[in-house]
Scaffold this active site. Structure first.
Site, PDB file in Angstrom:
ATOM      1  N   THR A 164       0.819  -1.213   0.000  1.00 17.84           N
ATOM      2  CA  THR A 164       0.000   0.000   0.000  1.00 17.84           C
ATOM      3  C   THR A 164       0.858   1.271   0.000  1.00 17.84           C
ATOM      4  OG1 THR A 164      -1.679  -1.173   1.273  1.00 17.84           O
ATOM      5  CG2 THR A 164      -1.960   1.176   1.058  1.00 17.84           C
ATOM      6  N   GLY A 208      -2.304  -1.051   6.071  1.00 23.43           N
ATOM      7  CA  GLY A 208      -2.377  -2.094   7.096  1.00 23.43           C
ATOM      8  C   GLY A 208      -3.278  -3.219   6.664  1.00 23.43           C
ATOM      9  N   GLY A 216      -6.295  -4.758   5.782  1.00 25.31           N
ATOM     10  CA  GLY A 216      -7.525  -4.124   5.335  1.00 25.31           C
ATOM     11  C   GLY A 216      -8.783  -4.553   6.050  1.00 25.31           C
TER      12      GLY A 216
HETATM   13  N1  GLY Z   1      -4.395  -2.185   3.174  1.00 25.68           N
HETATM   14  C1  GLY Z   1      -4.412  -2.864   1.959  1.00 25.68           C
HETATM   15  C2  GLY Z   1      -5.220  -4.076   1.918  1.00 25.68           C
HETATM   16  O1  GLY Z   1      -5.492  -4.671   2.952  1.00 25.68           O
HETATM   17  O2  GLY Z   1      -5.589  -4.490   0.843  1.00 25.68           O
END
Ligand code: GLY
Length: 308
Positions: free
Chosen positions: A176, A228, A230
């Site tokens: 991310t 983090g 998600g």
């Molecule tokens: N934070 C990115 C995801 O969990 O896809």
């Protein structure tokens, strides 16, 4: 009214970034990449440009950098492809755009911005988003463009299992990317982009493309971009929660970030962090994981870059 000092912050993912495995060479590579990517957005603010252009430009640079899990360098899905998510929000008018499960889009953040500006919708997915991209002359790349050897090795380790791995916790490739900015006109903006989790299937969607969770901006409060695990960030409605704590409870940006990242998320088991700027130009970069690739700078001020 006091003169506004524009500022920007970026992240390249949070997670278990073990100091022991981060060689000086890798440390330098990440630091150099963060420096280049913040510079791209900073320059726009310095020249009097808008926060929305600054975050778009920095996230595009982060997507083009194969070290990070977004755009080129996105993780592999269960079927060996790359499915990417992104979103963007303009705090001056609460306009927002997002895309999810898109393939072959060189810069998903450009597509998210085009969704915001031209579609009349907020969130487009998969085939439909790609059709919209073609109609709007968004750049496509073949699947191989997104492949990197490290991501391939990560996928090989778990591809025959049911297991999905949050990229943030695999060796040194963290997942991310995002940017938040305040411009000289007092406008806030936020943008976030990701390849999601290694070996993901069933069109799994994380927090990144969801406005109010992975990304949020409101001139009355703050701009937030999250990184983090998600699923936990979705259940915690992270980005909007920070804004709400400021708007309805009168918390400062620092207090709101601390409560959400180091208390509420931790209690739920959600690992990660966020970058935040408020309407006064305060900057917060909290995380509850071992590290977070991050950088920030106020126009005319010193550049801050850190990993741990
Ligand atoms: N934070 C990115 C995801 O969990 O896809």
């Amino acid at each position: 009214m006091d003169k506004i000092t524009p500022c920007i912050a970026i992240h390249g993912g949070a997670g278990t970034i073990e100091k022991s495995t981060l060689t000086p060479e890798l440390h330098d590579m990440y630091t150099h990449a963060l420096n280049q990517c913040i510079q791209a957005g900073y320059r726009i603010l310095q020249q009097g440009g808008s926060a929305i252009d600054a975050v778009t430009t920095s996230v595009t640079a982060l997507e083009n950098e194969p070290l990070f899990n977004a755009g080129k360098g996105a993780v592999f899905t269960h079927s060996g492809g790359h499915e990417m998510d992104a979103s963007i929000m303009d705090g001056s008018n609460l306009m927002a755009g997002g895309v999810t499960c898109v393939r072959n889009i060189k810069n998903p953040i450009m597509l998210a911005r085009t969704v915001m500006e031209k579609s009349g919708f907020v969130l487009l997915s998969s085939d439909g988003a790609e059709e919209f991209a073609k109609l709007n002359n968004i750049a496509f790349e073949p699947n191989e463009y997104f492949d990197t050897d490290t991501r391939y090795q990560q996928w090989q380790k778990i591809k025959d299992s049911e297991f999905m791995q949050l990229d943030h916790n695999v060796n040194l490739k963290k997942g991310t990317v995002g940017a938040v900015a305040l411009d000289q006109y007092g406008n806030l903006a936020a943008a976030t982009s990701t390849g999601g989790m290694t070996n993901k299937r069933y069109n799994r969607i994380g927090d990144t493309p969801i406005v109010g969770i992975g990304t949020y901006a409101n001139n009355n409060t703050c701009a937030i971009s999250c990184t983090g695990h998600g699923e936990y960030f979705i259940r915690s409605v992270v980005a909007y929660d920070v804004s709400c704590l400021m708007e309805y409870k009168g918390l400062s940006l620092q207090e709101a970030c601390e409560l959400v990242v180091n208390d509420k998320l931790v209690k739920l088991g959600g690992e990660g962090g966020l970058i935040a700027i408020d309407h006064l130009g305060n900057i917060e970069l909290p995380f509850n994981s071992e590290g977070m690739y991050r950088a920030s700078q106020k126009v005319g001020g010193e550049r801050f870059i850190a990993i741990h």
